[in-house]
Design a protein around this motif. Structure first.
Motif, short mmCIF file in Angstrom:
data_model
loop_
_atom_site.label_atom_id
_atom_site.label_comp_id
_atom_site.label_asym_id
_atom_site.label_seq_id
_atom_site.Cartn_x
_atom_site.Cartn_y
_atom_site.Cartn_z
N THR A 64 0.87 -1.18 0.00
CA THR A 64 0.00 0.00 0.00
C THR A 64 0.91 1.23 0.00
O THR A 64 1.98 1.22 0.60
CB THR A 64 -0.92 0.01 1.24
OG1 THR A 64 -1.67 1.22 1.24
CG2 THR A 64 -0.12 -0.07 2.54
N LYS A 65 0.50 2.27 -0.71
CA LYS A 65 1.36 3.44 -0.86
C LYS A 65 1.20 4.46 0.25
O LYS A 65 1.94 5.45 0.31
CB LYS A 65 1.10 4.12 -2.21
CG LYS A 65 1.59 3.30 -3.40
CD LYS A 65 1.48 4.09 -4.69
CE LYS A 65 2.03 3.32 -5.87
NZ LYS A 65 1.98 4.11 -7.12
N GLY A 66 0.23 4.24 1.13
CA GLY A 66 0.04 5.22 2.19
C GLY A 66 -1.03 4.79 3.17
O GLY A 66 -1.55 3.67 3.11
N ILE A 67 -1.35 5.70 4.07
CA ILE A 67 -2.36 5.46 5.08
C ILE A 67 -3.60 6.27 4.72
O ILE A 67 -3.53 7.50 4.59
CB ILE A 67 -1.85 5.87 6.48
CG1 ILE A 67 -0.56 5.10 6.82
CG2 ILE A 67 -2.91 5.62 7.55
CD1 ILE A 67 0.11 5.59 8.09
N ASP A 68 -4.72 5.59 4.56
CA ASP A 68 -5.97 6.26 4.20
C ASP A 68 -6.56 6.94 5.43
O ASP A 68 -6.97 6.28 6.39
CB ASP A 68 -6.96 5.25 3.62
CG ASP A 68 -8.19 5.92 3.04
OD1 ASP A 68 -8.30 7.17 3.14
OD2 ASP A 68 -9.06 5.21 2.49
N LEU A 69 -6.61 8.26 5.41
CA LEU A 69 -7.15 9.03 6.53
C LEU A 69 -8.60 9.42 6.30
O LEU A 69 -9.18 10.17 7.08
CB LEU A 69 -6.30 10.28 6.76
CG LEU A 69 -4.82 10.06 7.08
CD1 LEU A 69 -4.10 11.40 7.21
CD2 LEU A 69 -4.64 9.22 8.35
#
Length: 275
Positions: free
Chosen positions: A11-16
């Motif tokens: 995953t490319k990041g953290i979904d906020l």
């Protein structure tokens, strides 16, 4: 899957919810924070004030980020100037509607040029020593920062290597591929660790910091030499130049390597005349 092959699909990041916090952006933050603490130690060793260190940090962040972005646009993606101008400076694409992209497309050669310019301005406005004195010290945390930037590129599956043509390598699944490539980003990151360690050693364990220009020259020589050779296993960022003997990254690296050698072995600072 073969033992020497890794399928890379993170995953490319953290979904906020309202936005995604990209790991690539976090790598830049880590680079700047670690750089600040390394520079704080160096600044204390040199007897400089915390106020000037805060200013140095601001000049560095703005200069490096702006230079890296402009360098990418000028050297690799000049069509943005006419097709999506505001995306050059903002983390959004305005082509075919507004879309959040994060800050993508940053070039190390542009960052290097901007670092020199920003340190010149910092010295003129704040420190009033010599530009070379500052550059000899600021390149130490910059070299470490380059490690984290390349790790960020790996997470993003960008600046990829060429296909290995063997069982060895990384399969970048996010790109829809099934064949392994060279993890060129990790090659660079690994080599940049040694660039940092070399600069750290020469500053703290030798008298080379007193030879104005040496550490700056060593930084340019080592960093750009690594860049030059890793480019041989990288996929060309300018497809239209893929059949060139040397790619854009290599052609841009050669002048920096020569400048680095000049500052290491030829450069003599001007002696201030007594008034």
């Amino acid at each position: 899957m073969h033992a020497l092959q890794i399928v890379w699909d993170p995953t490319k990041g953290i979904d906020l919810g309202f936005m995604t916090l990209h790991f690539y952006s976090m790598m830049w933050i880590v680079a700047f924070v670690l750089g600040f603490f390394i520079m704080k130690r160096i600044w204390k060793n040199e007897g400089q004030s915390n106020e000037s260190l805060d200013s140095l940090f601001i000049y560095s962040v703005l200069g490096i980020m702006l230079g890296a972005r402009l360098g990418h646009v000028i050297f690799y993606q000049s069509e943005l100037i006419t097709e999506d101008f505001f995306s050059i400076f903002l983390p959004f694409s305005f082509k075919d509607g507004i879309r959040f992209t994060g800050f993508q497309g940053l070039a190390s050669h542009g960052a290097a040029i901007a670092m020199i310019i920003s340190m010149y301005l910092f010295n003129k406005k704040v420190l009033k020593k010599t530009v070379m004195w500052i550059l000899d010290r600021v390149v130490i945390p910059v070299a470490l920062g380059a490690v984290f930037v390349r790790v960020g590129n790996f997470i993003n599956s960008e600046i990829i290597g060429k296909f290995t043509g063997s069982d060895f390598g990384v399969v970048f699944k996010q790109l829809g591929e099934t064949e392994p490539r060279h993890p060129a980003q990790l090659y660079e990151a690994f080599c940049y660790i040694f660039v940092f360690l070399a600069l750290f050693y020469f500053y703290w364990k030798t008298k080379k910091s007193e030879q104005e220009g040496f550490l700056f020259g060593l930084f340019l020589f080592l960093l750009m030499t690594v860049r030059f050779f890793v480019e041989f296993v990288k996929e060309a960022q300018n497809p239209e130049r893929a059949d060139w003997l040397l790619n854009t990254g290599q052609l841009l690296s050669i002048p920096f390597i020569l400048v680095g050698l000049y500052f290491m072995f030829v450069y003599k600072p001007k002696q201030k005349t007594a008034k």
